[in-house]
Design an enzyme around this catalytic site. Structure first.
Site, PDB file in Angstrom:
ATOM      1  N   ARG A 150       0.825  -1.209   0.000  1.00  0.00           N
ATOM      2  CA  ARG A 150       0.000   0.000   0.000  1.00  0.00           C
ATOM      3  C   ARG A 150       0.858   1.258   0.000  1.00  0.00           C
ATOM      4  O   ARG A 150       0.558   2.245   0.662  1.00  0.00           O
ATOM      5  CB  ARG A 150      -0.954   0.015   1.202  1.00  0.00           C
ATOM      6  CG  ARG A 150      -1.898  -1.163   1.273  1.00  0.00           C
ATOM      7  CD  ARG A 150      -2.863  -1.215   0.087  1.00  0.00           C
ATOM      8  NE  ARG A 150      -3.691  -2.401   0.178  1.00  0.00           N
ATOM      9  CZ  ARG A 150      -3.352  -3.585  -0.344  1.00  0.00           C
ATOM     10  NH1 ARG A 150      -2.222  -3.700  -1.029  1.00  0.00           N
ATOM     11  NH2 ARG A 150      -4.152  -4.614  -0.218  1.00  0.00           N
ATOM     12  N   SER A 152     -10.914   0.697   3.355  1.00  0.00           N
ATOM     13  CA  SER A 152     -10.103   0.201   4.469  1.00  0.00           C
ATOM     14  C   SER A 152      -9.287   1.354   5.041  1.00  0.00           C
ATOM     15  O   SER A 152      -8.509   1.983   4.323  1.00  0.00           O
ATOM     16  CB  SER A 152      -9.176  -0.911   3.987  1.00  0.00           C
ATOM     17  OG  SER A 152      -9.916  -2.006   3.495  1.00  0.00           O
ATOM     18  N   GLU A 187      -4.247   3.921   6.014  1.00  0.00           N
ATOM     19  CA  GLU A 187      -4.116   3.773   4.560  1.00  0.00           C
ATOM     20  C   GLU A 187      -4.326   5.088   3.831  1.00  0.00           C
ATOM     21  O   GLU A 187      -3.569   5.436   2.937  1.00  0.00           O
ATOM     22  CB  GLU A 187      -5.090   2.728   4.021  1.00  0.00           C
ATOM     23  CG  GLU A 187      -4.553   1.328   3.988  1.00  0.00           C
ATOM     24  CD  GLU A 187      -5.317   0.437   3.020  1.00  0.00           C
ATOM     25  OE1 GLU A 187      -5.794   0.947   1.990  1.00  0.00           O
ATOM     26  OE2 GLU A 187      -5.431  -0.762   3.298  1.00  0.00           O
TER      27      GLU A 187
END
Length: 340
Positions: free
Chosen positions: A166, A240, A336
């Protein structure tokens, strides 16, 4: 002649969390040439510059005293192929999910496991988006950018992008310096279904699909994500909210002894990835609110805006969740979304 920026533009419609904030100057970008002219004219010199895509993976902390460049560059095409791959390019402003479905309908599979991920094509490599056993870096070939300092066109190949879980160079040292204008993907001609995730295999089984085709996998993942995740058009969220943490084998063994049901995924380097949603759930946060924000009742990994929340409200809840997870498991969670 100065570039015609809009002034004092609300960014609330442009972030899926629905958080308030105003940009001092704002411009929609529909071509790379716009960025080149803007940079070479010195329009961005000495200004804070924020690059915005679909707004689905950003956390707007408040007003932005600077320039917001909203990337809307269109286009998608097959630019070549060889014995092993199709090479497909898309403009950075293309909707990611619509692009994925288009590639499948055209007979160029490979991105189906990334179906229904919100956002734009240009934002996908920034985050190195991933889901159900696939990360975008595994299908990536090259991307094109404009250097906002010089106005030069700069290409980045796989090695240049510094992909990680990520993460990429565009979330670190290149943030705000290079605006992505297009991305080219390398899609395999010798395709095989990635169905090792239990949820995907189970969804296909319920549909009595034994030998899935690319669109079957995509449909299954769309169904899974639709059940688990709230629609940003109905409930403000950024998907998320925390990354799945990776811990050492020693730490994992200690956790497993205390929590035998702990979901985990062994990594090539010997470390172990844990399910952040499970940790948050066990810490008592699933379906729990703090003011106008809370952790989603159907998926503890997702933070939702129940209406009227600010970026500071989100940050306060994130801090509380991180504290409780760390106290219970000794695991540090990382956000994130990109904080702007």
């Amino acid at each position: 002649m100065a570039f015609p920026f809009q002034t004092d533009v609300s960014l609330q419609p442009f972030n899926s969390f629905g958080l308030p904030g105003t940009a001092t100057r704002y411009a929609e970008i529909h071509s790379a040439s716009q960025l080149v002219k803007m940079a070479r004219a010195g329009e961005l010199n000495g200004q804070r510059t924020v690059i915005l895509g679909g707004g689905s993976n950003v956390l707007l902390s408040g007003d932005i005293d600077g320039i917001v460049l909203h990337i809307r560059i269109p286009g998608r095409e097959l630019i070549g192929s060889d014995d092993d791959y199709h090479f497909v390019r898309a403009g950075a402003g293309e909707n990611w999910h619509e692009f994925v479905r288009w590639t499948l309908e055209m007979g160029w599979p490979g991105l189906e496991n990334l179906s229904l991920i919100p956002g734009t094509v240009g934002a996908a490599p920034v985050q190195n988006i991933g889901a159900y056993g696939l990360e975008i870096c595994e299908r990536f070939m090259v991307l094109e950018t404009v250097d906002l300092k010089s106005g030069s066109l700069v290409s980045f190949d796989f090695k240049d992008c510094g992909f990680d879980y990520r993460d990429s160079i565009f979330k670190r040292e290149a943030a705000g310096r290079f605006a992505i204008t297009s991305v080219t993907f390398r899609l395999p001609k010798r395709w095989s279904a990635l169905t090792r995730y239990v949820d995907v295999a189970r969804e296909l089984a319920t549909r009595s699909i034994i030998d899935p085709k690319p669109l079957d996998v995509s449909d299954a993942i769309i169904a899974l994500r639709s059940r688990k995740l709230p629609d940003p058009a109905q409930v403000g969220n950024a998907g998320s909210f925390f990354k799945n943490p990776v811990v050492s084998a020693k730490h994992y063994a200690e956790l497993l002894a205390a929590f035998p049901e702990l979901p985990s995924y062994k990594q090539i380097d010997g470390q172990v990835k844990l399910a952040a949603g499970w940790l948050i759930d066990q810490a008592g946060w699933r379906g729990r609110n703090q003011g106008q924000v809370g952790m989603y009742e159907h998926q503890a990994l997702v933070m939702v805006n129940h209406g009227g929340a600010s970026g500071q409200d989100v940050l306060r809840l994130a801090a509380a969740v991180r504290r409780d997870v760390n106290d219970r498991f000794g695991v540090s969670l990382e956000m994130e979304p990109v904080l702007i």
